[in-house]
Design a protein around this motif. Sequence first.
Motif, PDB file in Angstrom:
ATOM      1  N   SER A 167      17.452  46.322 -35.140  1.00  0.00           N
ATOM      2  CA  SER A 167      17.919  45.934 -36.606  1.00  0.00           C
ATOM      3  C   SER A 167      16.682  45.911 -37.406  1.00  0.00           C
ATOM      4  O   SER A 167      15.591  45.791 -37.091  1.00  0.00           O
ATOM      5  N   LEU A 168      17.038  45.984 -38.620  1.00  0.00           N
ATOM      6  CA  LEU A 168      16.179  46.012 -39.634  1.00  0.00           C
ATOM      7  C   LEU A 168      16.005  44.792 -40.799  1.00  0.00           C
ATOM      8  O   LEU A 168      16.951  44.371 -41.173  1.00  0.00           O
ATOM      9  N   ARG A 169      14.771  44.414 -41.265  1.00  0.00           N
ATOM     10  CA  ARG A 169      14.768  43.220 -41.673  1.00  0.00           C
ATOM     11  C   ARG A 169      14.766  43.608 -43.322  1.00  0.00           C
ATOM     12  O   ARG A 169      15.173  42.677 -43.902  1.00  0.00           O
ATOM     13  N   THR A 183      20.273  42.433 -46.810  1.00  0.00           N
ATOM     14  CA  THR A 183      19.067  41.779 -46.002  1.00  0.00           C
ATOM     15  C   THR A 183      18.338  40.643 -46.463  1.00  0.00           C
ATOM     16  O   THR A 183      17.510  39.799 -45.809  1.00  0.00           O
ATOM     17  N   ARG A 226      20.456  38.399 -43.873  1.00  0.00           N
ATOM     18  CA  ARG A 226      20.688  39.012 -42.539  1.00  0.00           C
ATOM     19  C   ARG A 226      20.249  40.126 -42.390  1.00  0.00           C
ATOM     20  O   ARG A 226      19.936  40.890 -43.246  1.00  0.00           O
ATOM     21  N   ASP A 227      19.794  40.624 -40.992  1.00  0.00           N
ATOM     22  CA  ASP A 227      18.998  41.787 -40.612  1.00  0.00           C
ATOM     23  C   ASP A 227      20.317  42.876 -40.572  1.00  0.00           C
ATOM     24  O   ASP A 227      21.410  42.489 -40.725  1.00  0.00           O
ATOM     25  N   LEU A 228      20.015  44.111 -40.813  1.00  0.00           N
ATOM     26  CA  LEU A 228      20.880  45.086 -40.805  1.00  0.00           C
ATOM     27  C   LEU A 228      20.751  45.852 -39.627  1.00  0.00           C
ATOM     28  O   LEU A 228      19.878  46.620 -38.908  1.00  0.00           O
ATOM     29  N   PRO A 229      21.998  45.683 -38.547  1.00  0.00           N
ATOM     30  CA  PRO A 229      21.917  46.442 -37.369  1.00  0.00           C
ATOM     31  C   PRO A 229      21.851  48.004 -37.442  1.00  0.00           C
ATOM     32  O   PRO A 229      22.298  48.638 -38.292  1.00  0.00           O
ATOM     33  N   GLY A 252      23.563  40.605 -37.630  1.00  0.00           N
ATOM     34  CA  GLY A 252      22.571  40.571 -38.352  1.00  0.00           C
ATOM     35  C   GLY A 252      21.867  39.206 -38.646  1.00  0.00           C
ATOM     36  O   GLY A 252      20.621  38.973 -38.629  1.00  0.00           O
ATOM     37  N   ARG A 274      18.409  37.489 -37.512  1.00  0.00           N
ATOM     38  CA  ARG A 274      17.607  36.706 -38.431  1.00  0.00           C
ATOM     39  C   ARG A 274      17.169  35.539 -38.266  1.00  0.00           C
ATOM     40  O   ARG A 274      15.921  34.900 -38.152  1.00  0.00           O
ATOM     41  N   GLY A 307      22.838  45.503 -32.965  1.00  0.00           N
ATOM     42  CA  GLY A 307      21.576  45.299 -33.598  1.00  0.00           C
ATOM     43  C   GLY A 307      20.730  44.759 -32.599  1.00  0.00           C
ATOM     44  O   GLY A 307      19.538  44.497 -32.976  1.00  0.00           O
TER      45      GLY A 307
END
Lengths: 472, 258
Positions: free
Chosen positions: A440-442, A451, A454-457, B226, B230, B254
Amino acid sequence: MNLEHRSAARFKPQAAEALQDDNLKRALAKAKDGFVLKRLQAVSNLNEFESIRTEARRIKDHVLKHLDYYLEEFERKVIATGGHVHWAETAEQACNVVQDIIGGEGKQVLKGKSMVSEEMGLNAALEQRGHTVVETDLGEYIIQLAHEPPSHIIAPAVHKTRDQISDLFHQEHPKYGLHKRLTEVPDLVSEARQVLRDKFINSDVGITGANFLIAETGSTVIVTNEGNGDLSQILPNVHIVTASIEKVVPTLNDASTLLRLLARSATGQEMSSYTTFSTGAKRTDDQDGPEEFHVILLDNGRSKVLGSDFQDILRCIKCGACLNHCPVYGAIGGHAYGWVYPGPMGSVLTPLIIGLENALDLPQACSLNGRCGQVCPMSIPLPDLLRRHRFKAFQQGLIDSRTKYGLTAWALMVKRPRLYHALTSVLTRVLALMGKSKGSLRAVPFASGWTSARDLPVPQGQTFQQLWAKRK
Amino acid sequence: MTAANDEAKSTVALLVTCLVDLFRPNIGFATVKLMQQAGFTVDVPTAQTCCGQPAYNSGDQASAQAVAKQVIETFAHYDYVVAPSGSCIGMVKVHYPELFAGDAEWRGKADDLAGKCYELTTFLSSVCKLEVTASFSRSVTYHDSCSGLRELGIKSQPRALLEQVKGLTLKEMEDSEVCCGFGGTFCVKYPGISERMVSDKVGNVKKTHAEVILGGDLGCLLNIAGRNKREGASAEVFHVAEVLAGMADIPGIGEKST
């Protein structure tokens, strides 16, 4: 939050501020649990709840169809019982009527809880004339001390924690010779009662709202749990009722039907502790009661809602269930909405009264989760009405340019499946490469709305359509 | 015409949904596998893109209608249309007919499509009466997505199916029926409010100590997963279809591949 300058147009900054308020968070969490569980219990204990709900809807729909008739019938009955009815098209007119009835300067005015008087801005208007206004509902009394507007339609001080109320009383009550800091709820209630008692006895005018107006008898009805409404309207010589026009119901029976839903939906009680019917002025052989009885019928834009796509909102009996079950209200509380009525019913009603262009965020700031519509005892399709405001905002070009261009680009793609699939194949590939080995992306360019919270899966790498085509 | 109809009698069209197509094809394949297990032939129309909710919920009725017409035409000739989403099926079943309230011809077509559309777990339990053969030896908690729950009445269906999964324990969370804060474009338009809602959701999940979060709508699951990442929470997120089809043997939504 700067409550003096709050407005529905400043929803976003107000909401942001509310989210930072830890006391608010604590107060709301506590209130939510109580309201939701108690309502559920009360509703499940009443087997015929659904059939009463159907009947209640029928009653209100019928009234709204013949509103002019029932209001005039109500007026005739009020006059016949020695009272007066005043029609006000705007909040300002309504305030002027009240001023005229009270007359003079420097009077002491008792108030039972009335959201319509909030809508009128009545307290400020009266204070400007040198009158002293005493809010007698405990919640209203608390926020009056704090110089704040209500944040909930039935629990005006719900945003305050017990500690905050304790501080407030400790700061404000020494002028009555009460110096002890109190921390327990019963002690706080008892002290407020002590302060209010003297004021009840020495006031000139009592103003209450109305939960219902009954056409067949000319009665006004209020429900309270403290009995403050009764004292406010019986002890002074003059009783003024402020009510909006959609509060009228044809008969006492109809009011009973609605009362069976009201407290259960609001506080989870079967009935409120006090249900008070006021009919006319004091008669010669009555033991007590006001010499003068006035009802102010406020329109404030509601007659324009009749016959429109939004008429269903006029069935609202102001129980507050939609607020109590709204996760957005639960996150930000009532003040952030910027006007008198918060939560789902407020987000529908406010734009109708003050103009959609002045309340653009209200119908948008909703996940359309539908919980409000599910618990509404009057079966008001709140999510649909919120969406109708969005239709109007879009038609009138009142949406922000980012959303507009985003939608245009989106529509261009989804209406062209080949282009769409070519673009999504690229997008999924790019995101997968960006997040390769991360899962997942920050942070993602142009996606801070996502973002920031929340992170993006990361996608699996190829679209379903690509993989399906290969498999075949 | 009749011949074509007979031939297509047991054919189910998969409405894959835009999010599954883009983010998690495994859910699409799991859905296909489940319907094949139930004896249906599965077809995936390539002309499908999105159901139109982003436009509909943003107030753009014209675009929503255009997209709805495209969906109606794409899926009109199938006997059943199934999607692994309560939200998209809610759009087709409940809101398409509303969108064409003033247009008799398209209203009729919308009603026809609405009548044969099913959210996956409803289809599996009420039409297929599927016997689940999968096993999954982990504790799970189930998030009830709002549209499915309130527009389609999806609550017991996924739970009844999950009960048949060998080794699986369901630990219900507090407020499983409360919105996770996704709400389509809501979550990016009001990120602060959405953040509070999703962190409440993740907090309720943590209290169950469940190892896995399941749900029936990928939008909510992307949001929850997500936020989980986090916050560094440990629960893995899967779509209920992946577990029912025995295809939850890949990293959760994720999660990085090991």
